[in-house]
Design a protein around this motif. Structure first.
Motif, PDB file in Angstrom:
ATOM      1  N   ARG A 170       9.728  -7.343  15.141  1.00  0.00           N
ATOM      2  CA  ARG A 170       9.331  -8.601  16.163  1.00  0.00           C
ATOM      3  C   ARG A 170       7.634  -8.251  16.548  1.00  0.00           C
ATOM      4  N   ALA A 171       7.487  -7.422  16.940  1.00  0.00           N
ATOM      5  CA  ALA A 171       6.070  -7.057  17.452  1.00  0.00           C
ATOM      6  C   ALA A 171       4.899  -7.607  16.195  1.00  0.00           C
ATOM      7  N   VAL A 172       5.279  -7.140  15.070  1.00  0.00           N
ATOM      8  CA  VAL A 172       4.466  -7.627  13.959  1.00  0.00           C
ATOM      9  C   VAL A 172       4.554  -9.037  13.738  1.00  0.00           C
ATOM     10  N   LEU A 173       5.853  -9.573  13.752  1.00  0.00           N
ATOM     11  CA  LEU A 173       5.885 -11.023  13.615  1.00  0.00           C
ATOM     12  C   LEU A 173       5.039 -11.759  14.568  1.00  0.00           C
ATOM     13  N   GLU A 174       5.000 -11.591  15.661  1.00  0.00           N
ATOM     14  CA  GLU A 174       4.031 -12.032  16.629  1.00  0.00           C
ATOM     15  C   GLU A 174       2.793 -11.838  16.394  1.00  0.00           C
ATOM     16  N   ALA A 175       2.475 -10.656  15.902  1.00  0.00           N
ATOM     17  CA  ALA A 175       0.999 -10.305  15.489  1.00  0.00           C
ATOM     18  C   ALA A 175       0.397 -11.393  14.405  1.00  0.00           C
ATOM     19  N   LEU A 176       1.329 -11.433  13.305  1.00  0.00           N
ATOM     20  CA  LEU A 176       0.984 -12.070  12.163  1.00  0.00           C
ATOM     21  C   LEU A 176       0.740 -13.858  12.593  1.00  0.00           C
ATOM     22  N   ARG A 177       1.417 -14.126  13.511  1.00  0.00           N
ATOM     23  CA  ARG A 177       1.055 -15.527  14.021  1.00  0.00           C
ATOM     24  C   ARG A 177      -0.137 -15.639  14.104  1.00  0.00           C
ATOM     25  N   LEU A 178      -0.705 -14.693  14.806  1.00  0.00           N
ATOM     26  CA  LEU A 178      -2.368 -14.676  15.280  1.00  0.00           C
ATOM     27  C   LEU A 178      -3.305 -14.932  14.013  1.00  0.00           C
ATOM     28  N   THR A 179      -2.732 -14.741  12.980  1.00  0.00           N
ATOM     29  CA  THR A 179      -3.734 -14.828  11.888  1.00  0.00           C
ATOM     30  C   THR A 179      -3.361 -15.880  10.912  1.00  0.00           C
ATOM     31  N   PRO A 180      -3.561 -17.110  11.445  1.00  0.00           N
ATOM     32  CA  PRO A 180      -3.326 -18.478  10.521  1.00  0.00           C
ATOM     33  C   PRO A 180      -4.107 -18.828   9.467  1.00  0.00           C
ATOM     34  N   GLU A 181      -4.158 -17.848   8.481  1.00  0.00           N
ATOM     35  CA  GLU A 181      -5.251 -17.855   7.181  1.00  0.00           C
ATOM     36  C   GLU A 181      -4.798 -18.523   6.263  1.00  0.00           C
ATOM     37  N   ARG A 182      -5.553 -18.814   5.506  1.00  0.00           N
ATOM     38  CA  ARG A 182      -5.031 -19.832   3.978  1.00  0.00           C
ATOM     39  C   ARG A 182      -5.876 -19.255   3.151  1.00  0.00           C
ATOM     40  N   ASN A 183      -5.454 -19.352   1.861  1.00  0.00           N
ATOM     41  CA  ASN A 183      -6.023 -18.767   0.795  1.00  0.00           C
ATOM     42  C   ASN A 183      -6.236 -17.269   0.724  1.00  0.00           C
ATOM     43  N   THR A 184      -5.042 -16.536   1.031  1.00  0.00           N
ATOM     44  CA  THR A 184      -5.047 -15.231   1.369  1.00  0.00           C
ATOM     45  C   THR A 184      -3.811 -14.619   0.980  1.00  0.00           C
ATOM     46  N   SER A 185      -3.726 -13.449   0.883  1.00  0.00           N
ATOM     47  CA  SER A 185      -2.542 -12.645   0.481  1.00  0.00           C
ATOM     48  C   SER A 185      -1.764 -12.143   1.795  1.00  0.00           C
ATOM     49  N   LEU A 186      -0.597 -12.598   1.611  1.00  0.00           N
ATOM     50  CA  LEU A 186       0.333 -12.166   2.776  1.00  0.00           C
ATOM     51  C   LEU A 186       0.479 -10.615   2.955  1.00  0.00           C
ATOM     52  N   VAL A 187       0.709 -10.144   1.833  1.00  0.00           N
ATOM     53  CA  VAL A 187       0.806  -8.710   1.675  1.00  0.00           C
ATOM     54  C   VAL A 187      -0.511  -7.996   2.396  1.00  0.00           C
ATOM     55  N   ALA A 188      -1.596  -8.507   1.941  1.00  0.00           N
ATOM     56  CA  ALA A 188      -2.714  -7.903   2.396  1.00  0.00           C
ATOM     57  C   ALA A 188      -2.953  -8.212   3.869  1.00  0.00           C
ATOM     58  N   GLN A 189      -2.390  -9.289   4.400  1.00  0.00           N
ATOM     59  CA  GLN A 189      -2.905  -9.776   5.726  1.00  0.00           C
ATOM     60  C   GLN A 189      -1.948  -8.997   6.754  1.00  0.00           C
ATOM     61  N   ILE A 190      -0.698  -8.528   6.090  1.00  0.00           N
ATOM     62  CA  ILE A 190       0.333  -7.716   6.947  1.00  0.00           C
ATOM     63  C   ILE A 190      -0.091  -6.274   7.120  1.00  0.00           C
ATOM     64  N   GLN A 191      -0.803  -6.035   5.882  1.00  0.00           N
ATOM     65  CA  GLN A 191      -1.042  -4.340   5.838  1.00  0.00           C
ATOM     66  C   GLN A 191      -2.562  -4.359   6.891  1.00  0.00           C
ATOM     67  N   TRP A 192      -3.114  -5.400   6.830  1.00  0.00           N
ATOM     68  CA  TRP A 192      -4.454  -5.310   7.504  1.00  0.00           C
ATOM     69  C   TRP A 192      -3.858  -5.117   9.123  1.00  0.00           C
ATOM     70  N   LEU A 193      -2.935  -5.708   9.708  1.00  0.00           N
ATOM     71  CA  LEU A 193      -2.403  -5.786  10.866  1.00  0.00           C
ATOM     72  C   LEU A 193      -2.176  -4.384  11.679  1.00  0.00           C
ATOM     73  N   GLY A 194      -1.934  -3.306  10.848  1.00  0.00           N
ATOM     74  CA  GLY A 194      -1.810  -1.876  11.235  1.00  0.00           C
ATOM     75  C   GLY A 194      -0.468  -1.528  11.422  1.00  0.00           C
ATOM     76  N   PHE A 195      -0.038  -1.246  12.845  1.00  0.00           N
ATOM     77  CA  PHE A 195       1.324  -0.826  13.120  1.00  0.00           C
ATOM     78  C   PHE A 195       1.441   0.658  12.337  1.00  0.00           C
ATOM     79  N   GLU A 196       2.799   1.080  12.752  1.00  0.00           N
ATOM     80  CA  GLU A 196       3.257   2.139  12.056  1.00  0.00           C
ATOM     81  C   GLU A 196       4.171   1.704  10.679  1.00  0.00           C
ATOM     82  N   GLN A 197       3.414   2.059   9.637  1.00  0.00           N
ATOM     83  CA  GLN A 197       3.808   1.587   8.192  1.00  0.00           C
ATOM     84  C   GLN A 197       4.517   2.656   7.302  1.00  0.00           C
TER      85      GLN A 197
END
Ligand code: UDP
Ligand code: MG
Length: 316
Positions: A170-197
């Motif tokens: 849930r915390a990552v889902l909320e963080a993802l909302r803060l990066t409303p980018e376009r023409n990007t890669s969702l996987v890279a966007q999630i990786q960029w967020l950090g957190f314990e992966q």
């Protein structure tokens, strides 16, 4: 926000679907058949219909009539699978969300293992493809080249076979909302967020029915998006090449002057002139193209159009 039904937390399963009428009922059955009591979660299935034209919408409504845990969004036109995943993740109400494809290439039977990793406190759990069944060597080779290139240019650690099946807290889902980018890669966007992966490996199955919607052109677009969104290296490389050419040209000019006035050899040659001209103008055009890639994305972002438009939502 309701995160649970009664006391059992909910896991949102987000499925992008474009013309998957044949696969969705099988997918639903396989998800339903999981031992949810043992996993200690209940599920909601969020199918994002990326404006399918094959009766997918009717199939989803049929599933909804049987089970209200099935929910759906339908896009007003085809926006692509990444937009569909993003929309599904934004609509998801669960304590965590899993994204998987509708074509049964990502077996839902991995979900308990993903949930177990999540319970250990991981914010992001990647299901990484081990082998790839039913894919030609050309597909595998191009995928491989793109990943090596992306990894080199963006310095991001990516599994060589890629990952498009994952769980987000849930915390990552909320963080993802803060990066409303376009023409990007969702996987890279999630990786960029950090957190314990963390990641676990699975075997990507062959597609159950229908055919892949990925074309070479779409893959190239995604790769350039990925590089441009997460790397300035291409622009730096341009500067480096420009500098190199300038230095070489300068040395060559000195060489010609010395040869003309010290050794009195006349300056000759259209051939050398034309080849230098062709090389430099070619390099300049490529560089302009690279600048253009950054420029149009910046322009596209500045227009602030929505990343997707929802035509209809049921259960959400
Ligand atoms: N998909 C989508 N919109 C599209 C193309 C694909 O929502 O424009 C969905 C598709 O229905 C599937 C997932 O994205 O559930 C992965 O697509 P596909 O199987 O074609 O990709 P591949 O497995 O070849 O990478
Ligand atoms: Mg697929």
């Amino acid at each position: 926000m309701s995160l649970s039904a009664g006391s059992v937390p909910i896991l949102s399963i987000v499925v992008p679907a474009y013309n998957e009428a044949e696969n969705l009922p099988v997918l639903y059955e396989r998800i339903r058949a999981l031992n949810w009591a043992e996993i200690g979660l209940d599920f909601e299935l969020v199918v994002v219909d990326d404006h399918s034209t094959d009766g997918t919408a009717a199939v989803i409504e049929g599933l909804r009539a049987r089970d209200s845990r099935v929910k759906t969004l339908r896009f007003s036109r085809n926006f692509g699978s990444h937009a569909a995943c993003t929309a599904g993740l934004e609509a998801a109400r669960g304590a965590a969300a899993v994204v998987l494809a509708a074509d049964l290439q990502d077996p839902p039977e991995i979900i308990p293992a993903l949930a177990a990793e999540w319970r250990k406190g991981r914010g992001i759990v990647w299901a990484v493809r081990g082998e790839r069944e039913g894919e030609t060597w050309q597909t595998r080779a191009t995928a491989r080249v793109f990943y090596v290139l992306i990894q080199y240019l963006t310095r991001m650690k990516m599994p060589p076979n890629g990952a498009d099946f994952f769980l987000l807290d849930r915390a990552v889902l909320e963080a993802l909302r803060l990066t409303p980018e376009r023409n990007t890669s969702l996987v890279a966007q999630i990786q960029w967020l950090g957190f314990e992966q963390s990641s676990l490996t699975y075997t990507k199955q062959a597609r159950a029915a229908g055919h892949s919607k990925w074309t070479l052109a779409k893959r190239i677009k995604l790769s350039i998006d990925w590089i441009v969104s997460f790397s300035y290296s291409p622009i730096r490389i341009m500067s480096a090449i420009g500098l190199l050419f300038a230095v070489l040209g300068f040395i060559y000019a000195i060489f010609l002057v010395v040869r003309r006035f010290v050794f009195v050899v006349p300056v000759e040659g259209w051939t050398s002139l034309i080849s230098v001209l062709l090389i430099t103008s070619g390099v300049q055009l490529v560089m302009l193209g690279v600048l253009g890639e950054y420029l149009w994305r910046s322009f596209d972002a500045s227009r602030q159009r929505p990343r997707y438009i929802i035509e209809r939502r049921l259960g959400l």
